[in-house]
Write a protein that holds these residues in place. Structure first.
Motif, mmCIF file in Angstrom:
data_model
loop_
_atom_site.group_PDB
_atom_site.id
_atom_site.type_symbol
_atom_site.label_atom_id
_atom_site.label_comp_id
_atom_site.label_asym_id
_atom_site.label_seq_id
_atom_site.Cartn_x
_atom_site.Cartn_y
_atom_site.Cartn_z
ATOM 1 N N GLY A 200 0.812 -1.205 0.000
ATOM 2 C CA GLY A 200 0.000 0.000 0.000
ATOM 3 C C GLY A 200 0.846 1.255 0.000
ATOM 4 N N GLU A 201 0.186 2.388 0.204
ATOM 5 C CA GLU A 201 0.872 3.677 0.151
ATOM 6 C C GLU A 201 1.438 4.053 1.520
ATOM 7 O OE1 GLU A 201 -0.018 7.875 -2.070
ATOM 8 O OE2 GLU A 201 -1.529 7.190 -0.656
ATOM 9 N N LEU A 202 2.649 4.589 1.497
ATOM 10 C CA LEU A 202 3.310 5.084 2.697
ATOM 11 C C LEU A 202 3.418 6.601 2.614
ATOM 12 C CD1 LEU A 202 5.024 4.646 5.310
ATOM 13 C CD2 LEU A 202 7.007 4.490 3.801
ATOM 14 N N LYS A 203 2.937 7.294 3.648
ATOM 15 C CA LYS A 203 2.998 8.752 3.700
ATOM 16 C C LYS A 203 3.835 9.164 4.906
ATOM 17 C CE LYS A 203 -1.617 9.248 1.687
ATOM 18 N NZ LYS A 203 -2.975 9.811 1.850
ATOM 19 N N ILE A 204 4.844 10.017 4.670
ATOM 20 C CA ILE A 204 5.720 10.486 5.741
ATOM 21 C C ILE A 204 5.611 12.003 5.814
ATOM 22 C CG2 ILE A 204 8.055 10.498 6.676
ATOM 23 C CD1 ILE A 204 8.646 8.052 4.972
ATOM 24 N N SER A 205 5.167 12.496 6.964
ATOM 25 C CA SER A 205 4.972 13.931 7.160
ATOM 26 C C SER A 205 6.048 14.494 8.077
ATOM 27 C CB SER A 205 3.587 14.192 7.767
ATOM 28 O OG SER A 205 2.569 13.694 6.928
ATOM 29 N N ILE A 221 8.483 13.516 12.897
ATOM 30 C CA ILE A 221 8.125 12.820 11.667
ATOM 31 C C ILE A 221 6.991 11.857 11.987
ATOM 32 C CG2 ILE A 221 8.928 11.301 9.819
ATOM 33 C CD1 ILE A 221 11.737 12.272 10.382
ATOM 34 N N GLN A 222 5.994 11.821 11.122
ATOM 35 C CA GLN A 222 4.887 10.870 11.291
ATOM 36 C C GLN A 222 4.722 10.046 10.026
ATOM 37 O OE1 GLN A 222 1.305 11.765 13.635
ATOM 38 N NE2 GLN A 222 0.128 11.414 11.774
ATOM 39 N N GLU A 223 4.669 8.756 10.215
ATOM 40 C CA GLU A 223 4.510 7.824 9.098
ATOM 41 C C GLU A 223 3.128 7.182 9.159
ATOM 42 O OE1 GLU A 223 5.704 3.315 8.527
ATOM 43 O OE2 GLU A 223 7.477 4.610 8.670
#
Length: 581
Positions: A200-205, A221-223
């Motif tokens: 699936g998709e991984l989003k790192i903020s 950092i939030q994943e």
């Protein structure tokens, strides 16, 4: 949501297992986040490359970035109620090491520019796919390197993110997955990056940028990925601290000149088959096992082909061939953590065969390939039998109940050693109700507080009574019970293990705190009350976890099939309402 019992299920162990792939992304994507916070006048005609150049300039410029040769960081990681520590070491151009300590998991990963490795209870080389992913993540200051290399970049337009408008820029490095970057349209700060992964998709903020020397780094950092959120808050980051190359090397060394020594084994150690019938015997029977592949020095090998031969006595009745693609689909690393196995990988298998074939043995032939292209062939003979239970068991609670999970090939108990034949048992009301109203409290469950009884006589070899019940259904307070003494056992909550004196052990878990009435060394009789049904440990609703084991240690002994004499169906199956008399 039905209880998942002591297996730490995908919300725990597989989550941490996923972190060995995904938390490492913090290591290098931090470098990618060397992004600007200086305000830059926006232009409607900006190109993707101009946006990236402005990021580099606002960060401190190419000259300052070029001076950075190492970075170290340390801080706190949080996920699903668990808190731990996270450490990072990187060195130009492509060396990386991370260390994660969270609950009972201790994971180190490294890449020395060529080879990748992972250390848990033992050290193993990373597979080719894992090594390729880590190599990409180990690229030091990738944003600057991508610009210098002229990596194709495309401006996809603007997109509204929570709290900010962002430029969306897609990078397409040759031979690597694409990555999508989101830069604040006002500050050109990197807000987020997205990756497409196998699951699936991984989003790192990124947020909380602070100045370190002459550049800005994110300290939070939030994943986000399917089913989980990980958060890292750094206490300290340092640039250009001396780091020796040896820090990134495999702790066991490379052992390139030594011949490969590969062995095969199974978990469980003894493979038992069970009839698939629900209310009566069916025409098929199933068995489940994992093939563990070990190498003396933990060196990487890849499965390329398997042939599985099915025997009834001396007669081969069936043969199955698995391709490299099929083996990749069942390839896991399941038993390095709680089970403390020094595996390179394992292969998970489930078979359902006709009873009339009388299968009693498998011969598992596995072909493997080393990174140097050498072909290895190993074979393992696997006896398959019906377990002959020694202890005459009665069901561990009275009255109406339903098995929410257990004795099915596709349920999560089979993810952990010792739980292959475990039951999660829900106590029911007089009309087979699970809850009285909305199920928002433990007390609303009909099973809450029901007496748990000894299924057979024996001696108590383990008992605990100190694990708090989770405050409500659906809430698992991992960060509380995992900090108690013997945290591996605290996963099971308040638990009793009984030695029946014949190499069979009953384990009864998740009882109410303070309700356990027995102690280590006590002798108990069949039917004696042990405690009350609760919601302690890794439990998301009031229930009883029961398993019969071949030894007294959770996660280190085989689970055993179990039948109960006081049930109309001695082998209760999932989802069938029943009554124990």
């Amino acid at each position: 949501m039905m209880p998942n019992s002591i297996s730490l299920k995908r919300s725990r162990i597989e989550m941490i297992e996923a972190m060995r792939k995904k938390l490492t992304i913090f290591a290098a994507t931090l470098a990618l986040s060397l992004a600007p916070v200086a305000a830059v006048a926006q232009a409607q005609t900006l190109t993707a490359r101009q946006i990236l150049e402005k990021s580099i300039a606002a960060l401190g410029g190419r000259e300052n970035l070029a001076k950075i040769q190492t970075r170290t960081a340390s801080g706190e990681v949080q996920t699903r109620g668990m808190t731990g520590t996270y450490q990072l070491w990187t060195k130009a151009p492509d060396k990386l090491k991370t260390k994660l300590d969270i609950s009972i998991q201790h994971i180190e990963r490294g890449f020395d520019g060529t080879n990748g490795w992972e250390k848990r209870t033992s050290v193993r080389e990373l597979s080719a796919d894992e090594r390729a992913r880590l190599k990409q993540r180990a690229l030091f200051n990738p944003l600057l390197q991508y610009l210098n290399a002229g990596v194709p970049a495309e401006l996809k337009g603007k997109r509204q993110l929570p709290g900010a408008e962002a430029y969306e820029v897609r990078l397409s490095p040759k031979g690597e997955p694409t990555v999508t970057l989101y830069f604040d349209t006002s500050s050109f700060l990197l807000l987020r990056e997205d990756y497409e992964l196998e699951d699936g998709e991984l989003k790192i903020s990124y947020s909380d940028y602070r100045k370190v020397n002459n550049v800005l780094l994110p300290f939070h950092i939030q994943e986000e990925s399917p089913g989980q959120t990980l958060s890292v808050t750094f206490d300290e980051q340092r640039l250009n601290a001396p780091l020796e190359d040896s820090l990134f090397k495999n702790p066991l060394g490379e052992h390139k000149s030594e011949p490969y020594e590969v062995s095969l084994s199974t978990i469980p150690l003894h493979v038992y088959k069970e009839n698939d019938g629900v209310e009566r015997a069916g025409a098929t029977e199933s068995f489940v096992f994992n093939i563990l592949v070990k190498e003396k020095w933990g060196r990487s090998v890849e499965p390329s082909k398997a042939t599985i031969e099915f025997y009834a006595g001396a007669n081969r009745v069936k043969s199955l061939e698995l391709s490299e693609t099929a083996l990749k689909a069942v390839r896991k690393v399941s038993y390095q953590s709680l089970a403390a196995q020094d595996e390179v990988f394992d292969l998970a298998h489930h078979f359902s065969e006709m009873v009339a074939l009388y299968i009693d043995k498998l011969v598992y032939n596995l072909e493997l390939t080393t990174p140097q292209g050498q072909t290895l062939r190993k074979s393992l003979e696997i006896p398959v039998s019906v377990y002959a239970q020694k202890t005459r068991l009665t069901f561990p609670l009275k009255g109406e109940f339903v098995v929410a999970a257990g004795h099915d090939f596709n349920e999560e108990h089979k993810m952990e050693w010792s739980q292959q034949y475990a039951y999660d048992i829900i106590g029911l009301g007089p009309r087979y109700e699970i809850i009285r109203t909305k199920g928002e409290t433990n007390e609303d469950f009909y099973g809450w507080g029901r007496e748990i009884i000894a299924p057979a006589a024996g001696r108590v070899v383990y008992a605990r009574n100190d694990v708090p019940d989770n405050a409500r259904p659906g809430l698992i307070s991992t960060n509380i019970f995992i900090k108690l003494s013997e945290p591996m056992w605290a996963i099971a909550g308040n638990v009793v293990v009984i030695d029946h004196g014949n190499v069979e052990y009953s384990m009864l878990a998740h009882m109410q705190q303070g309700s356990v009435r027995v102690h280590v060394g006590d002798k108990v009789k069949q039917g004696e009350v042990l405690g009350l049904l609760g919601n302690s440990g890794n439990s998301d609703a009031p229930h009883l976890h029961y398993q019969l084991m071949a030894g007294p240690i959770l996660y280190r002994n085989d689970g055993l099939p179990s039948r109960f004499e006081n049930l109309d169906n001695p082998l209760p199956k999932r989802g069938i309402f029943m009554e124990a008399k």
